[in-house]
Design an enzyme around this catalytic site. Structure first.
Site, PDB file in Angstrom:
ATOM      1  N   GLU A  58       9.416   8.446 -16.588  1.00 52.25           N
ATOM      2  CA  GLU A  58       8.578   8.630 -16.906  1.00 52.25           C
ATOM      3  C   GLU A  58       8.227   8.593 -18.182  1.00 52.25           C
ATOM      4  O   GLU A  58       7.050   8.310 -18.881  1.00 52.25           O
ATOM      5  CB  GLU A  58       8.120  10.788 -16.607  1.00 52.25           C
ATOM      6  N   HIS A  79       0.629  -1.335   0.097  1.00 51.13           N
ATOM      7  CA  HIS A  79      -0.148  -0.149  -0.067  1.00 51.13           C
ATOM      8  C   HIS A  79       0.576   1.196  -0.009  1.00 51.13           C
ATOM      9  O   HIS A  79       0.351   2.260   0.356  1.00 51.13           O
ATOM     10  CB  HIS A  79      -1.024  -0.094   1.322  1.00 51.13           C
ATOM     11  N   SER A  88      15.148  21.751 -15.643  1.00 56.41           N
ATOM     12  CA  SER A  88      14.656  22.671 -16.120  1.00 56.41           C
ATOM     13  C   SER A  88      14.410  23.635 -16.393  1.00 56.41           C
ATOM     14  O   SER A  88      15.144  24.057 -16.219  1.00 56.41           O
ATOM     15  CB  SER A  88      13.359  22.382 -14.472  1.00 56.41           C
ATOM     16  N   LYS A  94      16.311  21.384 -10.418  1.00 54.13           N
ATOM     17  CA  LYS A  94      15.739  20.169 -11.044  1.00 54.13           C
ATOM     18  C   LYS A  94      17.203  19.312 -12.001  1.00 54.13           C
ATOM     19  O   LYS A  94      17.693  19.550 -12.535  1.00 54.13           O
ATOM     20  CB  LYS A  94      14.901  20.233 -11.641  1.00 54.13           C
TER      21      LYS A  94
END
Ligand code: ARG
Length: 459
Positions: free
Chosen positions: A290, A156, A277, A283
């Site tokens: 992704e 979970h 970024s 970043k």
């Protein structure tokens, strides 16, 4: 390009219809398989006396010349051709004259395309398996080098029990090994030759299908000509195997994305596999993972599209089936791209063991072991479970962990507690004690590494 099937129609098809009908921009990638299939077909026709030796010689030289010229770029694919089969045949006839027109004896594009596609997919699957192997090797290296790293195992997405990082990685290896064998299974079932099924019903010529099947490396021939030209279940099987590869990669990606976040910081991705970024200077984004996660949807779409295209089609060949190639080529390209970036990303990622261990220390992931400790000393498991739960709640309220609880405090809860409780809840000991087969204990991890090594050596 002039149509090889021109004859029956009184008028030319419209340009709009031609463009719509043409599949050459998709199936041109099968030119090698198309030519290989034609060479085998011509050799068989000559062996059976259907074609003269002189015609065979001309066809063979012609086809080999076309193959060489396509390989070198000397010959360009004609984008106005209907498909790769028409293009090759027309080019052959242009080069060698009438002999070229004899090649299509006892054959149809229906068995031709089914043959070409199977040959193409056989090679593509072998190459994808090689790419999965590279990823398995990267996982093997990471697991082998980091057997001492302890991390929280989750259910979970809540910290559950301590596990060895290598054990976690080897779970991915187990899934990917099944992906390899799924592709092997699909190829084994596909590897039967449709060549010679002709349009749908076979042929009146005395052909030798076993001969072309053997020449093309098939394990036999499709036993029913209508099945041979009209089923694409092999595409669906390969697509579903590829969808599963992507499902696994997408879940692995999700973990890598989580692990490389500041919230986890279990791994540091190599700069070569992250991006920055345009506005936020701090970043370091896990774009590769992704994108793999995102591209999974494409491959699922290719599978669903193909299943839906085939649904309800009457026997035998229908033009709908031309759509099979765009979907399966897209899936192959996508999976290949994803594996291409995934293997080096995993190989170069740096596990941050101290952070994993620190996370494992929080979250009471040794609570099961504390309950087991009491159970071993004679307390019924349910009572031990309840007592531990109450202790965890108390620790949370006091801002401490089970390791901080004094022996007096433990003994105030139960006489069964002794000094050895600290050994029982030590994280490394918790991991080491899970000696059941397939568990996270060191012997099991070693056995899994050995199994993977053997699997890779046999690939
Ligand atoms: N381009 C076609 C395909 O991919 C080849 C087979 C065409 N056969 C036919 N009878 N029109 O399916």
């Amino acid at each position: 390009m002039e149509k090889l099937w021109a004859g029956r129609a009184q008028a030319a098809t419209s340009k709009i219809a031609d463009d719509f009908n043409s599949s050459i921009h998709i199936d041109c990638r099968m030119y090698r398989q198309d030519i290989t299939g034609s060479l085998a077909h011509a050799a068989m026709l000559a062996a059976k006396g259907i074609l003269s030796q002189a015609d065979l010689a001309a066809i063979t030289t012609g086809l080999e010349g076309i193959l060489a010229d396509l390989d070198s770029g000397a010959l360009a694919i004609d984008p106005t051709a209907e498909d790769i089969h028409m293009f090759v045949e027309a080019e052959l006839t242009k080069r060698i004259g009438d002999a070229g027109k004899r090649l299509h004896t006892a054959r149809s594009r229906n068995d031709q395309v089914a043959t070409d596609l199977r040959l193409y997919l056989r090679d593509a699957c072998a190459s994808l398996q090689g790419q999965i192997k590279a990823l398995l090797e990267a996982i093997y290296e990471q697991a082998k080098a980091n057997q001492d790293a302890i991390m929280p195992g989750y259910t979970h997405l809540q910290r559950a029990q301590p596990v060895c990082f290598a054990h976690h990685l080897l779970a991915w290896a187990a899934m990917l090994q099944r992906d390899v064998t799924r592709l092997q299974d699909a190829v084994a079932r596909m590897n039967y030759s449709p060549l010679g099924c002709c349009a749908l019903a076979g042929t009146t010529y005395d052909t030798d299908r076993a001969m072309t099947a053997a020449a093309l490396g098939f394990d036999g021939v499709c036993q029913n000509s209508m099945d041979g030209v009209s089923d694409r279940d092999f595409c669906v099987e390969i697509l579903s195997a590829l969808a599963l590869v992507m499902m696994h990669l997408s879940r692995f990606s999700e973990e890598i994305i989580l692990w490389s976040s500041w919230e986890f910081k279990f791994v540091e991705l190599d700069d070569g596999f992250t991006t920055g970024s345009s506005i936020m200077p701090q970043k370091k984004n896990p774009d590769m993972a992704e994108l793999v996660r995102g591209k999974t949807g494409r491959v699922y779409g290719d599978l669903m599209g193909t299943l839906t295209m085939l649904k309800g089609l009457p026997l035998a060949y229908n033009k709908d089936m031309q759509e099979d190639k765009e979907a399966i080529f897209d899936a192959i390209d996508t999976v290949s791209q994803c594996l291409g970036v995934f293997a080096p990303m995993v190989r170069t990622m740096k596990p941050l063991k101290a952070n994993m261990y620190a996370a494992a220390q929080k979250g009471f992931i040794n609570a099961t072991d504390l309950a087991d400790y009491l159970t071993c000393k004679g307390m019924p498991f349910r009572s031990a479970y309840k007592l531990t739960g109450q202790l965890v709640a108390k620790c949370i309220a006091e801002g401490k962990v089970l390791e901080d609880v004094s022996l007096e405090e433990y003994r105030s809860l139960s006489e069964l507690f002794d000094q050895d409780v600290y050994e029982a809840i030590d994280l490394a000991a918790c991991v080491a004690r899970r000696t059941s087969e397939g568990g996270t204990g060191p012997a099991s991890v070693t056995a899994q590494l050995q199994q993977l090594e053997t699997f890779l050596a046999k690939m």
